[in-house]
Design an enzyme around this catalytic site. Sequence first.
Site, PDB file in Angstrom:
ATOM      1  N   LYS A  52     -17.419 -56.922 -12.910  1.00  0.00           N
ATOM      2  CA  LYS A  52     -16.418 -56.070 -12.974  1.00  0.00           C
ATOM      3  C   LYS A  52     -16.749 -54.971 -14.563  1.00  0.00           C
ATOM      4  O   LYS A  52     -16.631 -54.272 -14.262  1.00  0.00           O
ATOM      5  CB  LYS A  52     -15.270 -56.857 -13.074  1.00  0.00           C
ATOM      6  N   GLN A  96      -7.221 -62.228 -15.238  1.00  0.00           N
ATOM      7  CA  GLN A  96      -7.867 -62.666 -14.154  1.00  0.00           C
ATOM      8  C   GLN A  96      -7.493 -64.152 -13.426  1.00  0.00           C
ATOM      9  O   GLN A  96      -7.191 -65.138 -13.925  1.00  0.00           O
ATOM     10  CB  GLN A  96      -9.662 -63.189 -14.367  1.00  0.00           C
ATOM     11  N   ASP A 119      -4.419 -53.918 -11.569  1.00  0.00           N
ATOM     12  CA  ASP A 119      -4.445 -54.856 -10.519  1.00  0.00           C
ATOM     13  C   ASP A 119      -3.195 -54.706  -9.095  1.00  0.00           C
ATOM     14  O   ASP A 119      -3.744 -54.185  -7.518  1.00  0.00           O
ATOM     15  CB  ASP A 119      -4.042 -56.094 -10.395  1.00  0.00           C
TER      16      ASP A 119
END
Length: 297
Positions: A52, A96, A119
């Site tokens: 990412k 994460q 997200d």
Amino acid sequence: MTEQIDGEAVAADIRAELQSTVDSLADAGERPTLATVLMSPDPASETYVSMKQNDCEELGINARDIELDLDEPAEALFDVIDELNADDDVNGILVQSPVPDHIDYREVLERIDPEKDVDGFHPTNVGRLVAGYPQYKPCTPHGIQKLLAATDVDTEGKDAVVVGRSRIVGKPMANLFIQKAPGGNATTTVCHSRTDDLAAKTRQADILVAAAGIPEFIDGSMLSAGVVVIDVGINRVDADTEKGYELVGDVDYESAAAKASAITPVPGGVGPMTRAMLLYNTVKATGLQNDLDVDLP
Ligand code: NAD
């Protein structure tokens, strides 16, 4: 002829379009910044986070990288999130998953400022999605919508069957399919671990999204001819390779491809789209937070 849906190519197109938006934002003095926070016991997480960050750097998005030791208390993680929430230079925050067992992931999600929740997992953003006015669509199902559109698959009036009801894939996917909006308007069935006679449901599908995390468990016998198959699964199975494993999807590719009109491979299908849509949300967040109109693909 079965079409193999090329997620790498569609993701590259999206990144190219985002690139010009990032350049315009930079011209306006706003370079997007994504902060990633890694505190994960899962060995694959480090790879995901570094991928990412590389994606960000390629587009000229600043990537801030924060790592915490696994035995740090929850308060240490919350302090980091609070600092990132308060930092005007940070546009997107991603913690994460998974986080260590002594930390409640729900509390983590609720701590992130919904305006920076790229997200799309904060209850505010989940609520907006369910209510029909999403701000940040979760990256994997959003990527699947883009993949279907790029493949000229019209979802309207189709029977969509989603296998899996997770917070990050199954539920938001179903919510996007039922939106009264482009990429939605599908009649949607959600299957899960307690579903009775799964194959009877999957055979109804015009569009099947497999997100159960079980290697190759959906095969051609569970599908009807002409179905579009989207395989979300990324499963490590032991194999005689350098790493000692290989990645396989939730779908048995050969037998499913024999039935399908179009199908995603693993890898190279949904995965690259998930990463591209994280960049999309980060660019969108930068525009929203600075009251700037941004072009999005
Ligand atoms: P999860 O473990 O959170 O959820 C799995 C879901 O599958 C559950 O809702 C469960 O009810 C359902 N399920 C389990 N057994 C079932 C059965 N026998 N029949 C029907 N449903 C069943 O998983 P997740 O986070 O949604 O991820 C699913 C898969 O997708 C994993 O392999 C994961 O690695 C992968 N994934 C890929 C991407 C990507 O970008 N390609 C993104 C996220 C997740």
